[in-house]
Design a protein around this motif. Structure first.
Motif, short mmCIF file in Angstrom:
data_model
loop_
_atom_site.label_atom_id
_atom_site.label_comp_id
_atom_site.label_asym_id
_atom_site.label_seq_id
_atom_site.Cartn_x
_atom_site.Cartn_y
_atom_site.Cartn_z
N PRO A 256 6.33 6.43 -12.41
CA PRO A 256 5.59 7.61 -11.96
C PRO A 256 4.09 7.33 -11.89
O PRO A 256 3.54 6.61 -12.72
N VAL A 257 3.45 7.89 -10.88
CA VAL A 257 2.01 7.71 -10.70
C VAL A 257 1.32 9.07 -10.60
O VAL A 257 1.93 10.07 -10.23
N HIS A 258 0.03 9.06 -10.93
CA HIS A 258 -0.83 10.22 -10.76
C HIS A 258 -1.60 10.09 -9.45
O HIS A 258 -1.56 9.05 -8.79
N ALA A 259 -2.33 11.13 -9.10
CA ALA A 259 -3.02 11.15 -7.81
C ALA A 259 -4.18 10.16 -7.76
O ALA A 259 -4.55 9.68 -6.69
N SER B 186 0.85 -1.19 0.00
CA SER B 186 0.00 0.00 0.00
C SER B 186 0.89 1.24 0.00
O SER B 186 1.38 1.66 1.04
N SER B 187 1.11 1.80 -1.18
CA SER B 187 1.92 3.00 -1.30
C SER B 187 1.36 3.83 -2.44
O SER B 187 0.28 3.53 -2.97
N PHE B 188 2.09 4.86 -2.85
CA PHE B 188 1.58 5.86 -3.77
C PHE B 188 0.87 5.28 -4.98
O PHE B 188 1.41 4.44 -5.70
N GLY B 189 -0.36 5.78 -5.24
CA GLY B 189 -1.11 5.35 -6.40
C GLY B 189 -1.59 3.92 -6.36
O GLY B 189 -2.31 3.48 -7.24
N LEU B 190 -1.20 3.19 -5.33
CA LEU B 190 -1.52 1.76 -5.18
C LEU B 190 -1.16 0.98 -6.45
O LEU B 190 -1.74 -0.05 -6.74
N ALA B 191 -0.15 1.48 -7.19
CA ALA B 191 0.21 0.85 -8.46
C ALA B 191 0.80 -0.54 -8.25
O ALA B 191 0.44 -1.50 -8.94
N GLY B 192 1.74 -0.66 -7.30
CA GLY B 192 2.34 -1.96 -7.04
C GLY B 192 1.35 -2.95 -6.48
O GLY B 192 1.34 -4.13 -6.85
N LEU B 193 0.50 -2.49 -5.57
CA LEU B 193 -0.51 -3.37 -4.98
C LEU B 193 -1.49 -3.86 -6.03
O LEU B 193 -1.84 -5.04 -6.07
N THR B 194 -1.96 -2.95 -6.90
CA THR B 194 -2.86 -3.34 -7.97
C THR B 194 -2.20 -4.35 -8.90
O THR B 194 -2.83 -5.33 -9.33
N LEU C 46 7.41 -3.81 -6.47
CA LEU C 46 6.74 -3.00 -7.49
C LEU C 46 6.15 -1.78 -6.81
O LEU C 46 5.40 -1.90 -5.83
N SER C 47 6.46 -0.59 -7.31
CA SER C 47 6.08 0.62 -6.59
C SER C 47 5.84 1.78 -7.53
O SER C 47 6.44 1.87 -8.61
N GLY C 48 4.99 2.70 -7.11
CA GLY C 48 4.78 3.95 -7.82
C GLY C 48 5.41 5.10 -7.06
O GLY C 48 5.55 5.05 -5.84
N VAL C 49 5.82 6.16 -7.79
CA VAL C 49 6.38 7.35 -7.15
C VAL C 49 5.65 8.58 -7.70
O VAL C 49 5.51 8.72 -8.92
N PRO C 50 5.18 9.46 -6.81
CA PRO C 50 4.39 10.62 -7.25
C PRO C 50 5.27 11.81 -7.61
O PRO C 50 5.27 12.85 -6.95
N ILE C 51 6.05 11.68 -8.67
CA ILE C 51 6.93 12.76 -9.10
C ILE C 51 6.34 13.45 -10.32
O ILE C 51 5.66 12.82 -11.13
N PRO C 52 6.58 14.75 -10.47
CA PRO C 52 6.14 15.43 -11.70
C PRO C 52 6.77 14.76 -12.91
O PRO C 52 7.97 14.48 -12.91
N HIS C 53 5.96 14.52 -13.93
CA HIS C 53 6.49 13.82 -15.09
C HIS C 53 5.65 14.13 -16.32
O HIS C 53 4.49 14.50 -16.22
N GLY C 54 6.28 13.97 -17.47
CA GLY C 54 5.59 14.14 -18.73
C GLY C 54 5.33 12.80 -19.38
O GLY C 54 5.71 11.75 -18.87
N PRO C 55 4.68 12.81 -20.55
CA PRO C 55 4.35 11.56 -21.26
C PRO C 55 5.58 10.69 -21.53
O PRO C 55 5.48 9.46 -21.51
#
Length: 246
Positions: free
Chosen positions: A183-186, A28-36, A119-128
Motif C-alpha cells: 500500500p502507498v500514500h499519495a 512509473s506507477s502509484f507512489g513511485l514506490a517500485g521505481l524508487t 515491484l509496485s505500490g497500490v493506493p488502497i485505504p489501509h491502516g498501520p
C-alpha cells in the motif's frame, strides 16, 4: 491522416550484455514506490547500464541529470550478480500495457531469463497493520521462492495494464512471474513503501543491500520524482482504478 497517438505503440529493447536469470522491474506507477526501490538497488548494488527500451507511438520523456540525457527505460546488471534490474521512468497507459509487457517478455524468453518480479505500490485505504508487502505470483515462482516465506499473498482483486499482461504470460509459459505490492500514500515518493519493497527483494533473493539509507536517497531526488509524478497526474485518465486489489 494517422497521427502518432493513433498508432499501436511499439517497444524495442537493445542490450549489450546477457541478463541474469532474474529480472526485477520497477515502473512509473502509484507512489513511485517500485521505481524508487529499483533505482535505489541500482545505486547501492553498483549495477551498470547494459541496455534500454525505446518506445514509438507514445508521448515520451527523456530524463537528464547534470545536463546529460538518458533513456527513460534502462536495463542494469553486474557480472557477479544473479539479478538484473529494469528501471522504467516512462508512464505506460493501461491500454499500452500488453504491448509493453510483450516486448519485455519476448526479450526475456530470447535471453534465458527465468523469473520476473515487479515491484509496485497500490493506493488502497489501509491502516498501520497493512504496512507490509504482499505477492501475486504464478505457481512455479511461488514454489521456487515463497514456500517458506513470511510474505503473505494478496487476498483477491484484479490486475490490469502491464502487471496483468506480465502475470498472464507467466500463467501460460515456463517463466515465473511475481508482482510484489505494498500500500502507498499519495505523497511522492512514498519512501516507507519503497523501503518495504527493497527489504522484500533483499530477503527473497539474498541481496547485499541495506534499505536504511533509502530515505536520504529519496530525499536527494525528491524534486525529480515530483516532476515525474506531475506528468503522471496529467494523464491520470489512463490509470487503473484503485479497487484492483481487495
Amino acid at each position: 491522416m494517422t497521427g502518432a497517438s493513433d498508432r499501436e505503440p511499439d517497444f524495442t529493447i537493445t542490450h549489450d550484455a546477457d541478463p541474469s536469470e532474474t529480472l526485477l522491474v520497477g515502473l512509473s506507477s502509484f507512489g513511485l514506490a517500485g521505481l524508487t526501490a529499483v533505482d535505489y538497488l541500482v545505486d547501492h548494488l553498483d549495477l551498470r547500464e547494459q541496455g534500454h527500451l525505446s518506445a514509438e507511438g507514445l508521448p515520451t520523456v527523456t530524463p537528464f541529470e547534470d545536463g546529460r540525457p538518458r533513456h527513460h527505460t534502462r536495463l542494469f546488471s553486474r557480472d557477479d550478480l544473479d539479478v538484473s534490474v529494469l528501471v522504467g521512468e516512462l508512464f505506460v497507459p493501461v491500454g499500452a500495457g500488453r504491448a509493453f509487457a510483450d516486448a519485455i517478455l519476448d526479450w526475456t524468453e530470447a535471453n534465458g531469463v527465468r523469473d520476473v518480479a515487479i515491484l509496485s505500490g497500490v493506493p488502497i485505504p489501509h491502516g498501520p497493520d497493512d504496512h507490509r508487502t504482499y505477492y501475486i505470483a504464478t505457481d512455479d515462482y511461488r514454489e521456487r521462492y515463497l514456500g517458506e516465506s513470511p510474505i503473505p499473498p494478496m487476498g483477491r482483486g484484479f490486475l490490469d495494464g502491464t502487471n496483468a499482461a506480465l502475470i498472464e504470460r507467466g500463467l501460460d509459459s515456463p517463466l515465473g512471474v511475481c508482482t510484489y505490492v505494498t500500500p502507498v500514500h499519495a505523497r511522492v515518493p512514498d519512501v516507507e513503501a519503497s523501503i518495504r519493497l527493497v527489504e522484500t527483494v533483499q530477503s527473497v533473493y539474498g541481496l547485499d543491500v541495506d534499505a536504511g539509507p533509502l530515505e536520504a536517497f529519496a530525499g536527494e531526488i525528491e524534486q525529480y520524482y515530483a516532476e515525474l509524478a506531475e506528468r503522471m497526474d496529467a494523464r491520470d485518465e489512463d490509470l487503473p482504478e484503485d479497487r484492483m486489489y481487495m
